[in-house]
Write a protein that holds these residues in place. Sequence first.
Motif, mmCIF file in Angstrom:
data_model
loop_
_atom_site.group_PDB
_atom_site.id
_atom_site.type_symbol
_atom_site.label_atom_id
_atom_site.label_comp_id
_atom_site.label_asym_id
_atom_site.label_seq_id
_atom_site.Cartn_x
_atom_site.Cartn_y
_atom_site.Cartn_z
ATOM 1 N N ALA A 278 0.837 -1.202 0.000
ATOM 2 C CA ALA A 278 0.000 0.000 0.000
ATOM 3 C C ALA A 278 0.871 1.251 0.000
ATOM 4 O O ALA A 278 1.930 1.277 0.635
ATOM 5 C CB ALA A 278 -0.906 0.002 1.228
ATOM 6 N N GLU A 288 -3.604 0.380 -3.073
ATOM 7 C CA GLU A 288 -2.835 -0.860 -3.052
ATOM 8 C C GLU A 288 -2.445 -1.280 -4.465
ATOM 9 O O GLU A 288 -3.167 -0.989 -5.428
ATOM 10 C CB GLU A 288 -3.654 -1.968 -2.384
ATOM 11 C CG GLU A 288 -4.009 -1.615 -0.947
ATOM 12 C CD GLU A 288 -4.605 -2.773 -0.172
ATOM 13 O OE1 GLU A 288 -4.845 -3.849 -0.772
ATOM 14 O OE2 GLU A 288 -4.811 -2.613 1.044
ATOM 15 N N GLY A 304 -0.386 -5.000 1.572
ATOM 16 C CA GLY A 304 -1.752 -4.881 1.062
ATOM 17 C C GLY A 304 -2.712 -5.848 1.752
ATOM 18 O O GLY A 304 -2.308 -6.702 2.560
#
Length: 403
Positions: A278, A288, A304
Amino acid sequence: MTTFRPIDNLDPGQRLLVRIDVNAAVEDGTVQDSRRFARHAETIRELLANDHAIAVLAHQGRPGEDTFVSLAEHAELLADHLDHPVAFVSDTCGEDALSAIDDLEPGDVLCLENVRMRDGELPEEEPATKAETDLVRTLAPEFDAYVGDAYSAAHRSHASIVGFPHVMDAYAGRVMEQEYTAITAIRDRSFDGPVTMVLGGTKAEDAIPIVEQLDDTVDRFCLGGVVGELFLRADGYAVGYDVADSSLFDHQWDNHRDDLERSLEAYRDRLYLPTDLAFEDDDGERVEVAVEGTTKERPFLDVGTETANRYADIVVNSAAVFVKGSLGVFEDERFADGTVTVLAAIAEADCFSVVGGGDTARAVERYDLDEGDFSRITIAGGAYVRALTGDPLVGVDELDSEN
Ligand SMILES: Nc1ncnc2c1ncn2[C@@H]1O[C@H](COP(=O)(O)OP(=O)(O)OP(=O)(O)O)[C@@H](O)[C@H]1O
Ligand SMILES: O=C(O)[C@H](O)COP(=O)(O)O
């Protein structure tokens, strides 16, 4: 096995020099409260109940770092946890400090200035050499005994950790005893099922020896944070590079590239790497991306959702989980998901669990997780790693009454 002299053996009313570790995060110039203050306050409270006069010695940051600041705010935080006044003197062993120490009465607590601001505390040297420093020679005669409570700094052969106990009557505080006992028990324990380590944070120098030395103990390593990105870089992905003013990656890569590549090669079947990460977009939103789609220009701040869920599944199916370092910059709520998802899964799972790292342990209270859902939250970072990998801790050895 170390045999400590416990503080129960102290006669009441002594003048004590107490080494604690309240090394803290500093955010926007403000020292952050942490479990370290609460835990050391317990030791000090017990000493106060026995009418001792206490001078507290501690460090903050390292010279040259932004976090290398005075202990004035630490004294206030400690006073809040103790619910008892803590005086502060902006001196460690000069005239002002000696005068304040001289004035100490039973039931008083005085916090001395950041001991790393004083010559002689650093660098790491033999205990006998550290005992010869001005710091130790000046302060030791002012006290009846030394209490070592800084387990989380016990891997440092610094004057305040090894010099004083080398020449003084020395005792182990409650934090020292409890952390030593818990971490030694973890290292010596065997588990009936898979053992997982969640390994993140910023320090490759901590992570690499863990992967290599715990290969008999740990079956699966879930990697994240700066450490995870450096392993991804070793695997050929375009992540783990310094971007803009970051200086977390490239020097670690230069120093540890061979080790990262060797570990990845040797332990690939047990190393789990992020599959998505992210970052913060131009509007300040969390976005993300799959690791295949990344570019070197992008700073990543968390793993993520796919990675976090995969790691959560792994920990749920483990007999024991050790955590060292966070999976992202959890201090920013937008990038706390990875760390919190995995910690919440551990909290719910029926497994033996230890969360470690001075910074990472703060995520537990920050995101309202219940400390009681974990077997142990250790306030140690580097010392926890060294103890887990079987390395002796000099500060513990110096407190061993049989040495
Ligand atoms: N991708 C990332 N980029 C920058 N910082 C990160 C990233 N991921 C995690 N961090 C930072 O890592 C820190 C925690 O890792 P650190 O290496 O300090 O480990 P620790 O085990 O908690 O502490 P210590 O060893 O200092 O006691 C957090 O404060 C977090 O902000
Ligand atoms: O915060 C820690 O882990 C200890 O206080 C040791 O700090 P150091 O890594 O700066 O020696």
